[in-house]
Motif scaffolding. Structure first.
Motif, PDB file in Angstrom:
ATOM      1  N   VAL B 152       0.863  -1.188   0.000  1.00 31.82           N
ATOM      2  CA  VAL B 152       0.000   0.000   0.000  1.00 31.82           C
ATOM      3  C   VAL B 152       0.897   1.234   0.000  1.00 31.82           C
ATOM      4  CG1 VAL B 152      -1.755   1.314   1.278  1.00 31.82           C
ATOM      5  CG2 VAL B 152      -1.858  -1.200   1.210  1.00 31.82           C
ATOM      6  N   GLY B 153       0.642   2.141  -0.945  1.00 27.89           N
ATOM      7  CA  GLY B 153       1.448   3.359  -1.042  1.00 27.89           C
ATOM      8  C   GLY B 153       2.682   3.207  -1.913  1.00 27.89           C
ATOM      9  N   VAL B 236      21.840  -1.769  -2.404  1.00 30.60           N
ATOM     10  CA  VAL B 236      21.982  -1.667  -0.946  1.00 30.60           C
ATOM     11  C   VAL B 236      20.773  -0.947  -0.348  1.00 30.60           C
ATOM     12  CG1 VAL B 236      23.387  -0.696   0.927  1.00 30.60           C
ATOM     13  CG2 VAL B 236      24.507  -1.798  -1.028  1.00 30.60           C
ATOM     14  N   GLU B 237      20.332   0.131  -0.991  1.00 34.78           N
ATOM     15  CA  GLU B 237      19.120   0.824  -0.521  1.00 34.78           C
ATOM     16  C   GLU B 237      17.892  -0.089  -0.624  1.00 34.78           C
ATOM     17  OE1 GLU B 237      20.283   5.359  -2.052  1.00 34.78           O
ATOM     18  OE2 GLU B 237      19.118   4.011  -3.331  1.00 34.78           O
ATOM     19  N   SER B 238      17.867  -0.923  -1.641  1.00 36.29           N
ATOM     20  CA  SER B 238      16.725  -1.832  -1.822  1.00 36.29           C
ATOM     21  C   SER B 238      16.612  -2.795  -0.650  1.00 36.29           C
ATOM     22  CB  SER B 238      16.875  -2.628  -3.120  1.00 36.29           C
ATOM     23  OG  SER B 238      16.797  -1.773  -4.230  1.00 36.29           O
ATOM     24  N   ASN B 239      17.738  -3.332  -0.203  1.00 37.04           N
ATOM     25  CA  ASN B 239      17.703  -4.239   0.953  1.00 37.04           C
ATOM     26  C   ASN B 239      17.146  -3.530   2.175  1.00 37.04           C
ATOM     27  OD1 ASN B 239      18.500  -6.757   0.053  1.00 37.04           O
ATOM     28  ND2 ASN B 239      20.681  -6.307   0.259  1.00 37.04           N
ATOM     29  N   LYS B 240      17.542  -2.274   2.346  1.00 33.70           N
ATOM     30  CA  LYS B 240      17.082  -1.499   3.498  1.00 33.70           C
ATOM     31  C   LYS B 240      15.578  -1.241   3.379  1.00 33.70           C
ATOM     32  CE  LYS B 240      18.789   2.290   6.297  1.00 33.70           C
ATOM     33  NZ  LYS B 240      17.824   3.389   6.149  1.00 33.70           N
ATOM     34  N   TRP B 241      15.163  -0.873   2.187  1.00 35.23           N
ATOM     35  CA  TRP B 241      13.729  -0.606   1.947  1.00 35.23           C
ATOM     36  C   TRP B 241      12.920  -1.883   2.196  1.00 35.23           C
ATOM     37  CZ3 TRP B 241       9.559  -2.035  -1.030  1.00 35.23           C
ATOM     38  CH2 TRP B 241       8.496  -1.113  -1.114  1.00 35.23           C
ATOM     39  N   GLU B 243      13.710  -4.388   4.200  1.00 36.46           N
ATOM     40  CA  GLU B 243      13.642  -4.664   5.643  1.00 36.46           C
ATOM     41  C   GLU B 243      12.597  -3.775   6.316  1.00 36.46           C
ATOM     42  OE1 GLU B 243      18.136  -6.199   6.754  1.00 36.46           O
ATOM     43  OE2 GLU B 243      17.725  -4.063   6.831  1.00 36.46           O
ATOM     44  N   GLU B 244      12.570  -2.511   5.928  1.00 34.80           N
ATOM     45  CA  GLU B 244      11.676  -1.564   6.590  1.00 34.80           C
ATOM     46  C   GLU B 244      10.228  -1.702   6.149  1.00 34.80           C
ATOM     47  OE1 GLU B 244      13.409   2.280   5.849  1.00 34.80           O
ATOM     48  OE2 GLU B 244      15.095   1.863   7.208  1.00 34.80           O
ATOM     49  N   ASN B 245      10.010  -2.021   4.890  1.00 39.09           N
ATOM     50  CA  ASN B 245       8.652  -1.991   4.350  1.00 39.09           C
ATOM     51  C   ASN B 245       8.069  -3.361   4.019  1.00 39.09           C
ATOM     52  OD1 ASN B 245       8.272   1.066   4.047  1.00 39.09           O
ATOM     53  ND2 ASN B 245      10.238   0.691   3.067  1.00 39.09           N
ATOM     54  N   MET B 246       8.880  -4.235   3.458  1.00 42.05           N
ATOM     55  CA  MET B 246       8.355  -5.550   3.066  1.00 42.05           C
ATOM     56  C   MET B 246       8.192  -6.473   4.274  1.00 42.05           C
ATOM     57  SD  MET B 246       8.165  -5.881  -0.455  1.00 42.05           S
ATOM     58  CE  MET B 246       8.723  -7.471  -1.073  1.00 42.05           C
ATOM     59  N   PHE B 247       9.186  -6.483   5.166  1.00 42.28           N
ATOM     60  CA  PHE B 247       9.148  -7.468   6.247  1.00 42.28           C
ATOM     61  C   PHE B 247       7.939  -7.303   7.188  1.00 42.28           C
ATOM     62  CE2 PHE B 247      14.011  -8.583   6.151  1.00 42.28           C
ATOM     63  CZ  PHE B 247      13.846  -9.070   4.860  1.00 42.28           C
ATOM     64  N   PRO B 248       7.486  -6.061   7.504  1.00 42.65           N
ATOM     65  CA  PRO B 248       6.275  -5.966   8.327  1.00 42.65           C
ATOM     66  C   PRO B 248       5.051  -6.574   7.632  1.00 42.65           C
ATOM     67  CG  PRO B 248       7.442  -3.878   8.290  1.00 42.65           C
ATOM     68  CD  PRO B 248       8.102  -4.754   7.258  1.00 42.65           C
ATOM     69  N   GLN B 249       4.991  -6.430   6.317  1.00 45.96           N
ATOM     70  CA  GLN B 249       3.857  -6.966   5.569  1.00 45.96           C
ATOM     71  C   GLN B 249       4.032  -8.464   5.295  1.00 45.96           C
ATOM     72  OE1 GLN B 249       1.151  -5.220   4.724  1.00 45.96           O
ATOM     73  NE2 GLN B 249       0.198  -6.959   3.717  1.00 45.96           N
TER      74      GLN B 249
END
Ligand SMILES: Cc1ncc(C[n+]2csc(CCOP(=O)(O)OP(=O)(O)O)c2C)c(N)n1
Ligand code: SF4
Ligand code: SF4
Ligand code: SF4
Ligand SMILES: [Mg+2]
Lengths: 76, 270
Positions: B152-153, B236-241, B243-249
């Protein structure tokens, strides 16, 4: 005391300079080279080779399987 | 400096080798973008096949999506399937050659959009196959359109203002749904964002192949993945993104670990 030392060999023409191995290395051994390979990628290399422990972390994250890792024990 | 160079020469000898590319991967340079998770997962599959000694017995079904050319990289027998149909093709191959190891390799567009029916029914039948699901929340191959798994978003080529639930519905947690099906033996969600995660994913893939050998039902391994080109971030930014956005979902871990459900539970009485 015996010291474990490592070294990696990067297949520079296969490397795409993604930087994932550089950030995965716990000893800051790796960096992207200022020079580029034939495809124009800044390939990974051992900037601080004396740091390498041969832990294989870099090889574990490399999407292009272009890192070979060696490890040896030295008495000094 | 020359002392360091001498030391390196002493280390780089065959007897000190601790990691080399698997011989089950051939020498073709992968067409994937720099840092793409597909490359990491290909390597893990090749290593599992090598370690289990099943190179001659394994048949992969490649999808439509960026991994359509998986057959160029892992040195086993392959069959390419039409978009989304890999589980149906795998079913046919496994049924005529039950002693082979058969796996599908599919993206989120392939497995969870156009191929939803094939996915659900193969798992519900408890087909003795392995399914590897690369969830990068986007249609990578076709230029970064919204996928069922897009957050979402999340901005994609077809959601320039971000995925809007009123217009586009919700991200599909298909793995949770599949875990409910009686035919599913092993369902897990892993990722490859760091060395520890990579090693866990390899273990999960190995377990999935072992479950196939035990004929326990479908073994399903989702790998939450990056698509730096589609996401317009560096690897590298993709991995961070992720972790922050995909893993909660899409939380990591095993969703189901049991043999196929007992048919008696479902049998009519009397
Ligand atoms: C029948 C059919 N419909 C649509 C397409 C166009 N198409 C090609 S790949 C793709 C989606 C790929 O996304 P995904 O499965 O997530 O794989 P990725 O590239 O992200 O790994 C689509 C819609 C097609 N090739 N065939
Ligand atoms: S083997 Fe370990 S220490 Fe050596 S470069 Fe790779 S990650 Fe760094
Ligand atoms: S991870 Fe592999 S492809 Fe990426 S920079 Fe390192 S050696 Fe090159
Ligand atoms: S478009 Fe995305 S999924 Fe496809 S190869 Fe590039 S990074 Fe990987
Ligand atoms: Mg995708």
């Amino acid at each position: 005391m015996a010291k474990v030392r490592g070294a990696v060999v990067v297949d520079t023409e296969v490397c795409k300079g993604c930087n994932l191995c550089v950030v995965a290395c716990p000893t800051q051994t790796l960096a992207l080279n200022r020079n580029v390979n034939n495809k124009g990628y800044h390939y990974s290399y051992m900037e601080n080779p004396e740091n390498c422990t041969g832990c294989t972390n870099c090889a574990a994250v490399c999407p292009d399987s272009c890192i070979t890792v060696y490890r040896a024990k030295f008495e000094n | 400096m020359s002392e360091v160079a001498d030391r390196i020469k002493e280390i780089i000898k065959p007897e000190n080798l601790v990691y080399a590319k698997s011989p089950v991967l051939n020498d073709d340079i992968m067409h994937y973008c720099p840092g793409c998770s597909h490359g990491v997962v290909h390597r893990l599959i090749a290593e599992v096949i090598e370690e289990m000694g099943i190179q001659e017995q394994t048949i992969g079904i490649s999808p439509v999506g960026c991994a359509v050319f998986a057959y160029n990289y892992i040195d086993i027998d392959w069959q390419e399937a039409a978009h989304g149909r890999a589980p149906a093709v795998a079913t046919g191959i496994k049924r005529v050659m039950p002693d082979k190891y058969v796996f599908t390799y599919q993206g989120d567009g392939d497995l969870a959009a156009i191929g939803t029916a094939e996915t659900f029914h193969a798992v519900n039948r408890g087909e003795n196959i392995v399914m590897i699901f690369i969830n990068n929340a986007i249609y990578g191959m076709t230029g970064g359109q919204m996928a069922p798994t897009t957050l979402v978003g999340q901005v994609t080529a077809t959601t320039p203002n971000g995925r809007d639930v009123d217009l586009n519905g919700y991200p599909l947690r298909i793995t949770e749904l599949l875990a409910q099906l009686p035919g599913a033996a092993f369902v897990t969600r892993q990722s490859v964002q760091n060395p520890a995660a990579v090693r866990k994913t390899k273990k999960a893939i190995r377990k999935a192949f072992e479950i196939q050998a035990m004929k326990k039902g479908t073994a399903f391994v989702e790998v939450v993945s990056t698509c730096s080109s589609g996401w317009k971030l560096s690897p590298v930014e993709s991995n961070k993104w992720m972790e922050e956005n995909m893993f909660p979902q899409y939380p990591l871990g095993d969703l189901k670990d049991s043999s196929r459900a007992d048919a008696d539970l479902y049998r009519i009485k009397g």
